[in-house]
Design a protein around this motif. Structure first.
Motif, PDB file in Angstrom:
ATOM      1  N   ARG A   1      33.977  49.864  41.478  1.00  0.00           N
ATOM      2  CA  ARG A   1      33.615  50.066  42.880  1.00  0.00           C
ATOM      3  C   ARG A   1      32.360  49.285  43.250  1.00  0.00           C
ATOM      4  NH1 ARG A   1      38.006  51.262  44.733  1.00  0.00           N
ATOM      5  NH2 ARG A   1      36.917  51.505  46.701  1.00  0.00           N
TER       6      ARG A   1
ATOM      7  N   MET B   1      35.423  44.032  40.079  1.00  0.00           N
ATOM      8  CA  MET B   1      36.031  44.302  41.378  1.00  0.00           C
ATOM      9  C   MET B   1      37.501  43.891  41.462  1.00  0.00           C
ATOM     10  SD  MET B   1      33.414  45.556  42.881  1.00  0.00           S
ATOM     11  CE  MET B   1      34.241  45.786  44.436  1.00  0.00           C
ATOM     12  N   PHE B   2      37.846  42.819  40.764  1.00  0.00           N
ATOM     13  CA  PHE B   2      39.171  42.226  40.955  1.00  0.00           C
ATOM     14  C   PHE B   2      40.140  42.621  39.854  1.00  0.00           C
ATOM     15  CE2 PHE B   2      36.878  39.746  43.949  1.00  0.00           C
ATOM     16  CZ  PHE B   2      37.827  39.287  44.851  1.00  0.00           C
ATOM     17  N   SER B   3      41.408  42.673  40.240  1.00  0.00           N
ATOM     18  CA  SER B   3      42.453  42.856  39.248  1.00  0.00           C
ATOM     19  C   SER B   3      43.517  41.807  39.491  1.00  0.00           C
ATOM     20  CB  SER B   3      43.061  44.253  39.364  1.00  0.00           C
ATOM     21  OG  SER B   3      43.648  44.398  40.642  1.00  0.00           O
ATOM     22  N   GLY B   4      44.214  41.442  38.437  1.00  0.00           N
ATOM     23  CA  GLY B   4      45.253  40.426  38.546  1.00  0.00           C
ATOM     24  C   GLY B   4      45.407  39.706  37.235  1.00  0.00           C
TER      25      GLY B   4
ATOM     26  N   CYS C   1      40.834  41.624  49.726  1.00  0.00           N
ATOM     27  CA  CYS C   1      40.629  40.206  49.458  1.00  0.00           C
ATOM     28  C   CYS C   1      41.649  39.711  48.450  1.00  0.00           C
ATOM     29  CB  CYS C   1      39.216  39.992  48.912  1.00  0.00           C
ATOM     30  SG  CYS C   1      38.892  38.307  48.362  1.00  0.00           S
TER      31      CYS C   1
ATOM     32  N   PHE D   1      43.163  40.371  43.218  1.00  0.00           N
ATOM     33  CA  PHE D   1      43.027  41.254  44.366  1.00  0.00           C
ATOM     34  C   PHE D   1      41.872  42.235  44.213  1.00  0.00           C
ATOM     35  CE2 PHE D   1      43.856  45.175  46.639  1.00  0.00           C
ATOM     36  CZ  PHE D   1      44.134  44.703  47.914  1.00  0.00           C
ATOM     37  N   ALA D   2      41.199  42.495  45.320  1.00  0.00           N
ATOM     38  CA  ALA D   2      40.181  43.552  45.338  1.00  0.00           C
ATOM     39  C   ALA D   2      40.122  44.160  46.716  1.00  0.00           C
ATOM     40  CB  ALA D   2      38.812  42.988  44.964  1.00  0.00           C
ATOM     41  N   THR D   3      39.798  45.426  46.799  1.00  0.00           N
ATOM     42  CA  THR D   3      39.507  46.039  48.091  1.00  0.00           C
ATOM     43  C   THR D   3      38.295  46.942  47.940  1.00  0.00           C
ATOM     44  OG1 THR D   3      40.342  47.402  49.893  1.00  0.00           O
ATOM     45  CG2 THR D   3      41.266  47.867  47.715  1.00  0.00           C
TER      46      THR D   3
END
Lengths: 205, 166
Positions: free
Chosen positions: B141, B101-104, A66, A144-146
């Protein structure tokens, strides 16, 4: 979502058309990048509960990647691109110019590639809408995440502050000829953003 | 609540909770920054599973779904467990979720919501006096949580790792 409740069928048609124009441009950009024909499903504009958003993309535990970008400027909101795992790996292979099936898992390089796709598609989407409406829309850097779809989607919506029961989405599916690459696009708007958007086209809410 | 078939998994959606008696299993899929709260009365063999999205309902004017928030969802579920034969004083908790969950580099993207959810859940449980027996919180996760009301076991499913029972 008070202003969302005022939407008529005409407004929804306009949103679909905006989706068509913006996403048509984005699909062309993607086709150019991967040098393949990209088909686009007719964009849908709907109020959806989070569970319904999930059903469109796949199961809650399906692995997706995503890219999430916030929109600043005249139409604050959020853009989400979701690709299932196989599509993500195909995209990375195609963009890196390596044989299909080379990329087995997403490393940092792959992640950058997917983020960059999100950037380019968002840029081409916004530039088409900007030309149409004269509005100023600025995307932020991509996040971003997966992982499992449910985890990724709920987290991105909560992080963007979209916590109502139903959210207005403009959604479409972008698909490469052989269906190796399939991606979902969602645009979600903040309260008040739609009024500006419609106003720019001479419509009131 | 409709009676489910024996051993069938009862699904708990986002911002929702379900209560069940042994031997039913409760499952909630894809917890990211959300937190899953499993409360169990091991004597009565009744338990509930809650999937909260946000820590604090007082930050919002119009709360239509109390199960969305830690502060309103937990008491709501305890009430229901009580009605279904559980004793609130016997309840123990197992928790999962609250991941990042997210990175950036977008500084305005709220990254710490998982952490805040987890902190609020712990705080509320402590206030009520419910002991947390086990937890799988934080990290990056997504998690699926399966709660067996026959024995209180909670199984955690993550992508790319073996199942873990807590």
């Amino acid at each position: 979502m008070s202003d969302h409740q005022l939407l008529t069928e005409t407004h929804m048609d306009v949103l679909r058309e905006i989706g068509n124009i913006g996403l048509g441009n984005a699909a062309t950009a993607l086709a150019t990048m991967v040098n393949k024909k990209i088909d686009m499903a007719v964009p849908q504009s709907k109020f959806l509960a989070m569970d319904e958003v999930m059903e469109i993309v796949g199961g809650s535990e399906e692995v997706v990647s995503c890219v999430s970008l916030r929109l600043e400027g005249d139409v604050p909101g959020q853009i989400l691109f979701l690709f299932n795992l196989n599509s993500t790996l195909s995209l990375v292979d195609t963009l890196l110019g390596v044989e299909h099936g080379t990329t087995k898992e997403l490393d940092e390089m792959g992640e950058s590639v997917v983020k960059e796709i999100g950037n380019v598609l968002t840029g081409s989407f916004l530039s088409a809408i900007g030309t149409l409406t004269g509005l100023n829309m600025i995307p932020t850097v991509p996040m971003f995440a997966t992982d499992m779809l449910g985890a990724v989607l709920s987290t991105s919506l909560v992080a963007g502050g979209y916590v109502e029961e139903h959210i207005l989405t403009i959604e479409t599916l972008l698909m490469e000829d052989h269906q190796q690459i399939k991606g979902h696009f969602f645009l979600i708007t903040k309260e008040g953003a739609l009024e500006t958007l419609f106003g720019s086209l001479g419509l009131t809410l | 609540m409709a009676l489910a078939k024996v051993n069938e998994e009862i699904q708990v959606g986002i911002a929702d909770y379900k209560v069940a008696n042994s031997p039913h299993r409760l499952i909630t899929l894809g917890l990211g920054s959300c937190v899953g709260v499993a409360l169990y009365d091991s004597a009565a063999k009744v338990g509930g599973l809650l999937h909260i999205m946000l820590p604090d309902s007082t930050q919002f004017n119009n709360v239509t779904k109390p199960a969305k928030f830690a502060d309103t969802g937990i008491p709501l579920m305890i009430d229901h467990i009580k009605r279904q034969g559980g004793n609130p004083h016997r309840l123990t908790a197992k928790l999962a979720g609250g991941a990042q969950m997210f990175s950036g580099l977008d500084e305005k993207f709220v990254l710490n919501i998982g952490q805040r959810n987890a902190a609020m859940v712990r705080e509320i449980l402590q206030k009520i006096g419910i002991r947390v027996l086990a937890e799988e919180l934080g990290g990056n996760r997504g998690r699926t949580m399966i709660f067996d009301t026959a024995n209180g076991q909670v199984t955690i499913r993550t992508i790319g790792s073996p199942l873990k029972v807590i």
